[in-house]
Scaffold this motif. Structure first.
Motif, PDB file in Angstrom:
ATOM      1  N   ALA A   2      -7.128   3.971   8.301  1.00 33.37           N
ATOM      2  CA  ALA A   2      -8.320   3.963   7.263  1.00 33.37           C
ATOM      3  C   ALA A   2      -9.740   3.528   8.054  1.00 33.37           C
ATOM      4  O   ALA A   2      -9.288   2.588   8.996  1.00 33.37           O
ATOM      5  N   GLU A  52     -10.407  -3.563   0.936  1.00 30.31           N
ATOM      6  CA  GLU A  52     -10.552  -2.173   0.074  1.00 30.31           C
ATOM      7  C   GLU A  52      -9.909  -1.064   0.387  1.00 30.31           C
ATOM      8  O   GLU A  52      -9.265  -0.293  -0.227  1.00 30.31           O
ATOM      9  N   MET A  53      -9.668  -0.893   1.927  1.00 31.14           N
ATOM     10  CA  MET A  53      -8.995   0.189   2.569  1.00 31.14           C
ATOM     11  C   MET A  53      -7.529   0.267   2.096  1.00 31.14           C
ATOM     12  O   MET A  53      -6.794   1.145   1.652  1.00 31.14           O
ATOM     13  N   ARG A  65      -7.019   0.858  -1.448  1.00 37.15           N
ATOM     14  CA  ARG A  65      -7.054   2.616  -1.791  1.00 37.15           C
ATOM     15  C   ARG A  65      -5.986   3.115  -1.242  1.00 37.15           C
ATOM     16  O   ARG A  65      -5.432   4.271  -1.742  1.00 37.15           O
ATOM     17  N   ALA A  66      -5.452   2.760   0.022  1.00 39.62           N
ATOM     18  CA  ALA A  66      -4.418   3.337   0.626  1.00 39.62           C
ATOM     19  C   ALA A  66      -2.964   3.369  -0.391  1.00 39.62           C
ATOM     20  O   ALA A  66      -2.486   4.163  -0.495  1.00 39.62           O
ATOM     21  N   ALA A  94      -2.990   3.185  -3.340  1.00 44.26           N
ATOM     22  CA  ALA A  94      -2.808   4.205  -4.738  1.00 44.26           C
ATOM     23  C   ALA A  94      -2.772   5.604  -3.852  1.00 44.26           C
ATOM     24  O   ALA A  94      -2.064   6.342  -4.562  1.00 44.26           O
ATOM     25  N   GLU A  95      -3.430   5.953  -3.024  1.00 40.53           N
ATOM     26  CA  GLU A  95      -3.064   7.199  -2.306  1.00 40.53           C
ATOM     27  C   GLU A  95      -1.771   7.288  -1.800  1.00 40.53           C
ATOM     28  O   GLU A  95      -1.243   8.649  -2.188  1.00 40.53           O
ATOM     29  N   SER A 142      -5.597  -6.696  -6.449  1.00 40.91           N
ATOM     30  CA  SER A 142      -4.413  -5.790  -6.426  1.00 40.91           C
ATOM     31  C   SER A 142      -3.874  -5.677  -7.860  1.00 40.91           C
ATOM     32  O   SER A 142      -3.579  -6.581  -8.359  1.00 40.91           O
TER      33      SER A 142
END
Length: 145
Positions: free
Chosen positions: A91, A97-98, A101-102, A104-105, A137
């Protein structure tokens, strides 16, 4: 029940310890190692690219190749010892932040991250990816030091 573990990985001894813990404790589950390219904190950023877009692209490609080398070392040096096949991801952005996001993805259930284990005041002053992950988180975060 934990089915998918995300381990932020930069090749440091702390990230290696986090990955080793994840493999030992959750080796039968899916484990994804994530390398985050952060131009604000990467030591090569200051010398790696300038004002021309192709320089940025070249630098970013170099960082992606670096990530692949780290993933190979993680697989051969740690995961193979536990019979674990790692998934990988890269990422670009701010690390905490990444990672969120990861998570969740990728549908992660748990984040395992290395930490220096600094006193609370020092972590507040210096900032810490692990500290940010614990605070932000929605998933459980295991810190390893």
């Amino acid at each position: 029940m934990v089915e998918h573990v995300l381990v932020p990985f930069d090749g440091s001894p702390l990230s290696e310890s986090a990955l080793e813990f994840a493999c030992a404790e959750f080796g039968s589950r899916t484990i994804t190692v994530l390398y985050v390219v952060d131009s604000h904190t990467d030591d090569t950023a200051a010398i790696g690219w300038g004002d021309h877009p192709s320089e940025w692209d070249d630098w970013l490609e170099d960082r992606r190749e670096h990530a692949e080398e780290l993933f190979s070392r993680a697989q051969a040096g740690i995961a193979d010892e536990y019979g674990v096949s790692l998934q990988t991801g890269v990422a670009v952005g701010r690390v905490a932040e990444m990672v969120l996001r990861a998570a969740a993805e990728y549908g992660a259930d748990l984040i395992v991250v290395g930490t220096h284990g600094r006193p609370h005041l020092e972590e507040f002053v210096l900032g810490s990816v692990a500290e940010s992950l614990v605070r932000q988180s929605e998933l459980p975060v295991v810190t390893i030091r």
